[in-house]
Design a protein around this motif. Structure first.
Motif, mmCIF file in Angstrom:
data_model
loop_
_atom_site.group_PDB
_atom_site.id
_atom_site.type_symbol
_atom_site.label_atom_id
_atom_site.label_comp_id
_atom_site.label_asym_id
_atom_site.label_seq_id
_atom_site.Cartn_x
_atom_site.Cartn_y
_atom_site.Cartn_z
ATOM 1 N N ALA A 39 76.532 133.984 19.871
ATOM 2 C CA ALA A 39 77.892 134.530 19.921
ATOM 3 C C ALA A 39 78.384 134.929 18.526
ATOM 4 C CB ALA A 39 78.839 133.511 20.554
ATOM 5 N N GLU A 40 78.078 134.091 17.525
ATOM 6 C CA GLU A 40 78.498 134.417 16.164
ATOM 7 C C GLU A 40 77.761 135.640 15.631
ATOM 8 O OE1 GLU A 40 79.752 131.707 13.262
ATOM 9 O OE2 GLU A 40 79.192 129.947 14.434
ATOM 10 N N LEU A 41 76.469 135.725 15.917
ATOM 11 C CA LEU A 41 75.692 136.870 15.442
ATOM 12 C C LEU A 41 76.097 138.150 16.165
ATOM 13 C CD1 LEU A 41 72.169 135.187 15.167
ATOM 14 C CD2 LEU A 41 73.815 135.639 13.329
ATOM 15 N N GLU A 42 76.433 138.019 17.449
ATOM 16 C CA GLU A 42 76.879 139.181 18.220
ATOM 17 C C GLU A 42 78.169 139.757 17.633
ATOM 18 O OE1 GLU A 42 75.958 141.676 21.579
ATOM 19 O OE2 GLU A 42 74.873 139.941 20.817
ATOM 20 N N ALA A 43 79.025 138.895 17.115
ATOM 21 C CA ALA A 43 80.334 139.317 16.611
ATOM 22 C C ALA A 43 80.292 139.873 15.192
ATOM 23 C CB ALA A 43 81.306 138.140 16.669
ATOM 24 N N ASP A 44 79.177 139.667 14.480
ATOM 25 C CA ASP A 44 79.099 140.103 13.078
ATOM 26 C C ASP A 44 78.404 141.464 13.011
ATOM 27 O OD1 ASP A 44 78.396 140.403 10.276
ATOM 28 O OD2 ASP A 44 78.882 138.273 10.066
ATOM 29 N N ASP A 45 79.149 142.490 12.597
ATOM 30 C CA ASP A 45 78.630 143.858 12.588
ATOM 31 C C ASP A 45 77.518 144.070 11.568
ATOM 32 O OD1 ASP A 45 80.385 144.551 14.591
ATOM 33 O OD2 ASP A 45 81.911 145.345 13.219
ATOM 34 N N VAL A 47 74.887 142.295 11.281
ATOM 35 C CA VAL A 47 73.620 141.959 11.941
ATOM 36 C C VAL A 47 73.395 142.953 13.080
ATOM 37 C CG1 VAL A 47 72.350 140.195 13.225
ATOM 38 C CG2 VAL A 47 73.895 139.523 11.362
ATOM 39 N N ASP A 48 72.330 143.763 12.976
ATOM 40 C CA ASP A 48 72.109 144.769 14.010
ATOM 41 C C ASP A 48 71.026 144.372 15.004
ATOM 42 O OD1 ASP A 48 69.813 145.152 12.519
ATOM 43 O OD2 ASP A 48 70.365 147.136 11.784
ATOM 44 N N GLU A 49 70.260 143.331 14.697
ATOM 45 C CA GLU A 49 69.233 142.880 15.634
ATOM 46 C C GLU A 49 68.937 141.399 15.384
ATOM 47 O OE1 GLU A 49 65.126 144.647 17.611
ATOM 48 O OE2 GLU A 49 65.679 145.252 15.567
ATOM 49 N N VAL A 50 68.742 140.675 16.463
ATOM 50 C CA VAL A 50 68.466 139.237 16.387
ATOM 51 C C VAL A 50 67.117 138.973 17.049
ATOM 52 C CG1 VAL A 50 69.227 136.935 17.063
ATOM 53 C CG2 VAL A 50 70.929 138.682 16.457
ATOM 54 N N PHE A 51 66.160 138.464 16.277
ATOM 55 C CA PHE A 51 64.856 138.113 16.819
ATOM 56 C C PHE A 51 64.850 136.626 17.179
ATOM 57 C CE2 PHE A 51 63.939 141.751 14.040
ATOM 58 C CZ PHE A 51 63.321 142.585 14.967
ATOM 59 N N VAL A 52 64.532 136.334 18.413
ATOM 60 C CA VAL A 52 64.473 134.954 18.891
ATOM 61 C C VAL A 52 63.009 134.548 18.931
ATOM 62 C CG1 VAL A 52 65.145 133.350 20.703
ATOM 63 C CG2 VAL A 52 66.520 135.400 20.287
ATOM 64 N N PHE A 71 74.788 138.776 25.739
ATOM 65 C CA PHE A 71 74.469 139.230 24.386
ATOM 66 C C PHE A 71 73.535 140.441 24.414
ATOM 67 C CE2 PHE A 71 74.904 134.513 24.241
ATOM 68 C CZ PHE A 71 76.164 134.491 23.673
ATOM 69 N N ASP A 72 73.808 141.398 23.511
ATOM 70 C CA ASP A 72 73.017 142.620 23.445
ATOM 71 C C ASP A 72 71.991 142.617 22.318
ATOM 72 O OD1 ASP A 72 74.415 143.839 25.583
ATOM 73 O OD2 ASP A 72 76.024 144.443 24.206
ATOM 74 N N LYS A 73 72.243 141.847 21.264
ATOM 75 C CA LYS A 73 71.396 141.936 20.072
ATOM 76 C C LYS A 73 70.055 141.194 20.159
ATOM 77 C CE LYS A 73 75.262 142.579 16.850
ATOM 78 N NZ LYS A 73 75.983 142.021 15.669
ATOM 79 N N PRO A 74 69.965 140.054 20.859
ATOM 80 C CA PRO A 74 68.718 139.287 20.805
ATOM 81 C C PRO A 74 67.518 140.008 21.419
ATOM 82 C CG PRO A 74 70.533 137.903 21.543
ATOM 83 C CD PRO A 74 71.026 139.323 21.560
ATOM 84 N N THR A 75 66.378 139.891 20.727
ATOM 85 C CA THR A 75 65.088 140.374 21.191
ATOM 86 C C THR A 75 64.108 139.211 21.094
ATOM 87 O OG1 THR A 75 65.481 142.634 20.437
ATOM 88 C CG2 THR A 75 63.194 141.976 20.763
ATOM 89 N N LEU A 76 63.372 138.957 22.146
ATOM 90 C CA LEU A 76 62.426 137.839 22.147
ATOM 91 C C LEU A 76 61.151 138.234 21.413
ATOM 92 C CD1 LEU A 76 62.212 134.951 23.303
ATOM 93 C CD2 LEU A 76 60.939 135.935 25.221
ATOM 94 N N THR A 77 60.664 137.333 20.558
ATOM 95 C CA THR A 77 59.385 137.531 19.889
ATOM 96 C C THR A 77 58.608 136.224 20.008
ATOM 97 O OG1 THR A 77 58.322 138.238 17.821
ATOM 98 C CG2 THR A 77 60.371 136.983 17.614
ATOM 99 N N ASP A 106 67.302 142.645 4.420
ATOM 100 C CA ASP A 106 67.908 141.329 4.258
ATOM 101 C C ASP A 106 67.901 140.628 5.622
ATOM 102 O OD1 ASP A 106 68.445 142.168 1.697
ATOM 103 O OD2 ASP A 106 70.626 142.183 1.917
ATOM 104 N N THR A 107 67.596 139.331 5.621
ATOM 105 C CA THR A 107 67.423 138.629 6.904
ATOM 106 C C THR A 107 68.005 137.218 6.846
ATOM 107 O OG1 THR A 107 65.379 139.849 7.344
ATOM 108 C CG2 THR A 107 65.742 137.854 8.617
ATOM 109 N N LEU A 108 68.800 136.902 7.863
ATOM 110 C CA LEU A 108 69.278 135.544 8.084
ATOM 111 C C LEU A 108 68.272 134.809 8.951
ATOM 112 C CD1 LEU A 108 71.637 133.357 8.206
ATOM 113 C CD2 LEU A 108 72.301 134.488 10.331
ATOM 114 N N VAL A 109 67.920 133.589 8.571
ATOM 115 C CA VAL A 109 67.021 132.743 9.364
ATOM 116 C C VAL A 109 67.762 131.452 9.668
ATOM 117 C CG1 VAL A 109 64.817 131.516 9.435
ATOM 118 C CG2 VAL A 109 64.971 133.726 8.264
ATOM 119 N N ILE A 110 67.905 131.138 10.956
ATOM 120 C CA ILE A 110 68.676 129.953 11.339
ATOM 121 C C ILE A 110 67.993 129.256 12.505
ATOM 122 C CG2 ILE A 110 70.186 131.313 12.866
ATOM 123 C CD1 ILE A 110 72.494 129.413 11.987
#
Length: 322
Positions: A39-45, A47-52, A71-77, A106-110
């Protein structure tokens, strides 16, 4: 920028409740830990893609979860592993992910099992201001506990020393599994691994990186929970509920004393019992029991028992006829 949510662990210390579900799907309040991060990553403009990043065993669970989510951003890897002893290590898996998904920004890892009290957007603001690799740091308040994490020594906001899992910690400020890496940092993962360095915890990479580049720490207060044990899961739920209870509308509670920090999920039954600081999953039945500091999984029946610190798997019957 990109984001990577680490969700590849097998959570063996939480078995049996994580034997057939990822621990990231364990409910904490109205949501799950990983959905709060999404939810936090979805709201932050920014971040354009989230790899799970997960493993083959739980890949289908994550596909279903993401398909049903908002959520629209997450992509499973998916890592090519099905068991704990096959894992590449977090750093090794991260390097493979960056290569597989062609991540060069640049990449956030959490970590997907981190319950944190700060806003991810505030962490990214700090990272952008520093324009350097950044980690989140928290004071665990105990030197014994600090032995299990990466110890951070600061000069202002800059990390001047980093020790992964030290035997004799000099302080109690530790790095948690939340990092932001610049685009220039990402190729260094391959250099780190090709030099024969530890492929497991990201802290080993940060320790290596800190000797070559400026690394900064975003220190925060209030709360942080690494949900890896039954005790830490109960603590996280307790912090979220803050002494209150969460009881589903479809649950049945009859002639039962419900204490603090109790989460009762849909269609569960609490009959003639006392329940305190515990989590009761859907369609579980507790009858004539005293339950404290325990986790009772779904479709389980417990009768005439006094339980403290129990972890009971799904579809179990524990009936004391005495």
């Amino acid at each position: 920028m990109k984001a990577v949510v680490l969700a590849g662990g097998y959570a063996t210390r939480l078995w049996p409740i994580t034997k057939h579900r990822p621990k990231m799907f364990l409910p904490v309040g109205d949501s799950t830990v990983i959905d709060q991060i999404f939810a936090e990553l979805e709201a932050d403009d920014r971040v354009d893609e989230v790899f799970v990043s997960t493993n083959e065993r739980f890949a289908e669970d994550f596909r279903d979860h993401l398909a049903d989510s908002e959520f629209d951003k997450p992509t499973l890897t998916v890592e090519d592993t099905t068991e704990e002893d096959e894992k590449f290590g977090v750093v090794g898996a991260l390097a493979q992910l960056f290569d597989r998904e062609n991540v060069t920004e640049d990449t956030l890892v959490i970590a997907g099992d981190n319950l944190i009290s700060f806003a991810v957007s505030d962490f990214l603001d700090f990272f952008e201001a520093k324009e350097s690799p950044t980690l989140a740091a928290y004071d665990v308040g105990s030197r014994e506990r600090a032995k299990s994490y990466g110890l951070v020594e600061l000069d202002g906001d800059e990390v001047v020393d980093f020790q992964e899992k030290p035997d004799d910690p000099r302080s109690t400020l530790v790095s948690i599994a939340c990092y932001a890496f610049t685009a220039e940092t990402i190729p260094l993962l391959d250099e780190y691994l090709e030099s024969g360095n530890n492929p497991d915890e990201p802290g080993w990479f940060v320790q290596w990186l800190q000797q070559r580049d400026s690394v900064y720490a975003y220190a925060f207060d209030e709360a942080w929970f690494d949900i890896g044990t039954p005790e830490s899961y109960l603590e996280a739920v307790g912090w979220k509920l803050d002494g209150e209870n969460q009881i589903a509308d479809s649950a049945t509670v009859e002639n039962t004393t419900v204490g603090e920090n109790v989460h009762v999920m849909p269609n569960a039954e609490l009959l003639n019992s006392s329940v305190n600081n515990s989590i009761v999953f859907p369609s579980a039945t507790i009858q004539d029991c005293d339950i404290r500091d325990s986790i009772i999984d779904e479709k389980t029946r417990v009768e005439n028992m006094d339980l403290a610190g129990a972890l009971i798997g799904a579809h179990t019957q524990i009936l004391n006829g005495d």
